[in-house]
Enzyme design. Structure first.
Site, PDB file in Angstrom:
ATOM      1  CG  ASP A  67      50.376  41.491  38.647  1.00  0.00           C
ATOM      2  OD1 ASP A  67      50.700  42.308  39.523  1.00  0.00           O
ATOM      3  OD2 ASP A  67      49.196  41.268  38.331  1.00  0.00           O
ATOM      4  CG  ASN A 136      38.959  40.264  32.500  1.00  0.00           C
ATOM      5  OD1 ASN A 136      39.406  40.258  33.658  1.00  0.00           O
ATOM      6  ND2 ASN A 136      39.745  40.315  31.444  1.00  0.00           N
ATOM      7  CG  HIS A 138      42.351  40.262  35.473  1.00  0.00           C
ATOM      8  ND1 HIS A 138      42.407  41.168  34.445  1.00  0.00           N
ATOM      9  CD2 HIS A 138      42.654  40.970  36.587  1.00  0.00           C
ATOM     10  CE1 HIS A 138      42.716  42.359  34.917  1.00  0.00           C
ATOM     11  NE2 HIS A 138      42.872  42.269  36.227  1.00  0.00           N
ATOM     12  CD  GLU A 143      43.675  39.591  31.162  1.00  0.00           C
ATOM     13  OE1 GLU A 143      42.556  39.601  31.716  1.00  0.00           O
ATOM     14  OE2 GLU A 143      44.318  40.629  30.948  1.00  0.00           O
TER      15      GLU A 143
HETATM   16  C1  F6R Z   1      47.379  43.871  40.454  1.00  0.00           C
HETATM   17  C2  F6R Z   1      46.664  42.759  39.826  1.00  0.00           C
HETATM   18  C3  F6R Z   1      45.323  42.917  39.192  1.00  0.00           C
HETATM   19  C4  F6R Z   1      44.393  43.864  39.924  1.00  0.00           C
HETATM   20  C5  F6R Z   1      43.050  43.976  39.212  1.00  0.00           C
HETATM   21  C6  F6R Z   1      42.141  44.983  39.872  1.00  0.00           C
HETATM   22  O1  F6R Z   1      48.637  43.460  40.944  1.00  0.00           O
HETATM   23  O2  F6R Z   1      47.198  41.704  39.792  1.00  0.00           O
HETATM   24  O3  F6R Z   1      44.716  41.652  39.098  1.00  0.00           O
HETATM   25  O4  F6R Z   1      44.210  43.413  41.240  1.00  0.00           O
HETATM   26  O5  F6R Z   1      43.253  44.355  37.892  1.00  0.00           O
HETATM   27  O6  F6R Z   1      42.682  46.261  39.748  1.00  0.00           O
HETATM   28  P1  F6R Z   1      42.068  47.512  40.516  1.00  0.00           P
HETATM   29  O7  F6R Z   1      42.293  47.278  41.976  1.00  0.00           O
HETATM   30  O8  F6R Z   1      42.852  48.697  40.031  1.00  0.00           O
HETATM   31  O9  F6R Z   1      40.622  47.559  40.160  1.00  0.00           O
END
Ligand code: F6R
Length: 243
Positions: A67, A136, A138, A143
């Site tokens: 992303d 959450n 995701h 989401e």
């Molecule tokens: C990042 C992504 C997100 C993260 C998720 C966890 O490319 O796609 O889904 O993997 O938000 O983020 P952290 O590792 O910072 O807790």
């Protein structure tokens, strides 16, 4: 979905890096799906250490990131382009034209999404996708409520995700409101998936992932339907489940 638990995040990073290195050695043309965020940083550090020490080469590897924010230039310090340069690409021998991250500045975002999806297919699909999980549930920026059938698309970020990510920005107002993300179906097409979950903050979402049924309300639950999905979890994240 198989769960593999480690006594520490450090150990988890080490083993996940070793698993990636093994796959690169067995298949120098590996197509690797990458994530940003705090979770994989320790793994990228291990890959860089190994590249410097043992010379594992990424010259023929292709990468696709999950992303990118909409509206941030590639050189914006909080862009996922800048993140990948800083933590991985600047330190290994991967040619930059083999690294792919959605372009959040594309004038036609819909077209960018379609092209991204097509590029993944043209590369032969993703061999191994690395994932983190949001509080959450995701994965990518998919989401809760995102259809399981989704492909690469533009999303509006939820308040909870913008809040969680505001720690990297001067204030929440600076956190972009939209992002481009691979969809859940895009992720599920990967031949193998490693979901990394570390830290006590993630204990509740890991508990939910383990205890709840597969549902679009918990995007990561789709991984239960993948024959080669591995969840690497540390003791802290698994703490609400230890009996
Ligand atoms: C990042 C992504 C997100 C993260 C998720 C966890 O490319 O796609 O889904 O993997 O938000 O983020 P952290 O590792 O910072 O807790």
């Amino acid at each position: 979905m198989r769960i593999i638990e480690f006594e520490s995040a450090e150990r988890l990073h080490e083993i996940v890096a070793q698993e990636i290195i093994k796959r690169v050695q067995n298949n120098p043309q590996l197509v690797l799906g990458l994530a940003t965020g705090s979770t994989p940083i320790g793994v990228y550090k291990k890959l860089v250490e190994d590249h410097k020490k043992n010379g594992t080469s990424y010259k023929q590897v292709t990468t696709f990131n999950l992303d990118e924010y909409v509206g941030l230039a590639k050189d914006h310090p909080q862009s996922y382009h800048a993140f990948m340069q800083e933590y991985l690409f600047n330190h290994i021998d991967i040619p930059s034209h083999q690294t792919h991250i959605p372009n959040g500045l594309a004038s036609d975002l819909e077209k960018e999404c379609q092209q991204y999806e097509k590029m993944i297919q043209q590369a032969g699909g993703i061999d191994l996708q690395i994932l983190g999980i949001g509080l959450n549930g995701h994965i990518g920026f998919n989401e809760p409520g995102t259809p399981f059938s989704s492909e690469t698309h533009v999303v509006e970020l939820t308040e909870s995700t913008r809040n969680a990510n505001s720690r990297f920005f001067a204030s929440i107002d600076e956190v972009p409101t939209h992002a481009i993300t691979m969809g859940l179906n895009t992720i599920m097409q990967s031949k193998e998936i490693f979901l990394l979950i570390t830290g006590s903050q993630k204990a509740e979402i890991f508990r939910r992932l383990m205890e709840e049924d597969v549902s679009e309300d918990l995007p990561a639950s789709i991984l239960k339907r993948h024959p080669q999905a591995f969840v690497y979890v540390d003791e802290e994240a698994a703490s609400l489940l230890s009996s």
